[in-house]
Design an enzyme around this catalytic site. Sequence first.
Site, PDB file in Angstrom:
ATOM      1  N   HIS A  52      31.592  43.532  33.013  1.00  0.00           N
ATOM      2  CA  HIS A  52      31.293  44.720  32.225  1.00  0.00           C
ATOM      3  C   HIS A  52      31.670  44.533  30.754  1.00  0.00           C
ATOM      4  CE1 HIS A  52      31.242  47.627  35.909  1.00  0.00           C
ATOM      5  NE2 HIS A  52      30.431  46.586  36.062  1.00  0.00           N
TER       6      HIS A  52
ATOM      7  N   GLU B 263      33.350  46.417  28.699  1.00  0.00           N
ATOM      8  CA  GLU B 263      34.752  46.710  28.409  1.00  0.00           C
ATOM      9  C   GLU B 263      35.642  45.532  28.811  1.00  0.00           C
ATOM     10  OE1 GLU B 263      33.028  50.561  30.319  1.00  0.00           O
ATOM     11  OE2 GLU B 263      32.656  48.408  30.394  1.00  0.00           O
TER      12      GLU B 263
ATOM     13  N   CYS C  83      33.543  52.407  34.268  1.00  0.00           N
ATOM     14  CA  CYS C  83      33.716  52.549  35.709  1.00  0.00           C
ATOM     15  C   CYS C  83      35.216  52.599  36.016  1.00  0.00           C
ATOM     16  CB  CYS C  83      33.053  51.388  36.449  1.00  0.00           C
ATOM     17  SG  CYS C  83      33.935  49.808  36.294  1.00  0.00           S
TER      18      CYS C  83
ATOM     19  N   CYS D 281      37.003  49.255  35.149  1.00  0.00           N
ATOM     20  CA  CYS D 281      37.220  49.106  33.702  1.00  0.00           C
ATOM     21  C   CYS D 281      38.299  50.069  33.221  1.00  0.00           C
ATOM     22  CB  CYS D 281      35.921  49.318  32.938  1.00  0.00           C
ATOM     23  SG  CYS D 281      34.741  47.962  33.157  1.00  0.00           S
TER      24      CYS D 281
END
Length: 176
Positions: free
Chosen positions: A87, A89, A115, A118
């Site tokens: 991801h 992040e 999410c 993260c």
Amino acid sequence: MVKKTKKTVRARPSVDEYFTAMAELVSTRSTCIRRQFGSVIVQNNHVISTGYNGAPKDMPHCIEIGCLRDELRIPSGTKHEICRGVHSEQNAIIQCAIHGESTLGGTLYVTGYPCKICAKMIINAMIKRVVVSGQYSDTEGIDLLKEAGIEVYEMKKQAKDLLDDVIDLKESWQRE
């Protein structure tokens, strides 16, 4: 002594608009077929890291080999562990680790809700503020961030619209 007053010649984007537009630009490097996310980590109004979602370093990207989550018809926001992508992040935090930049007290700008995985990384990275400019079907991450005392600010506009606004603003004061 006479105090001079400042005269505004033109409008500028706010700091949040500026870094949110930057996160949207970063998202254009994403190699995810489903959704492109971008993240920017900032310390003292200085960018220390960026990240977008895509396959791990030196591995084939979903835009090259397809999306397993699509093939398995996995709904958005669920079973994150099946995705081969990292991801945005996560990539931004990892880049800070690689380059020796502290995330302590920083601000993360991201083009959608983090999410829950993260969110846990953001909490442990000791980022103090998250600015979100888009939604995502998994809202548990936002709840975790708030529970941890992290300031979460949701931009009123989507990141793409903010980037378009910043470009339009520049064009409005640009001289020939």
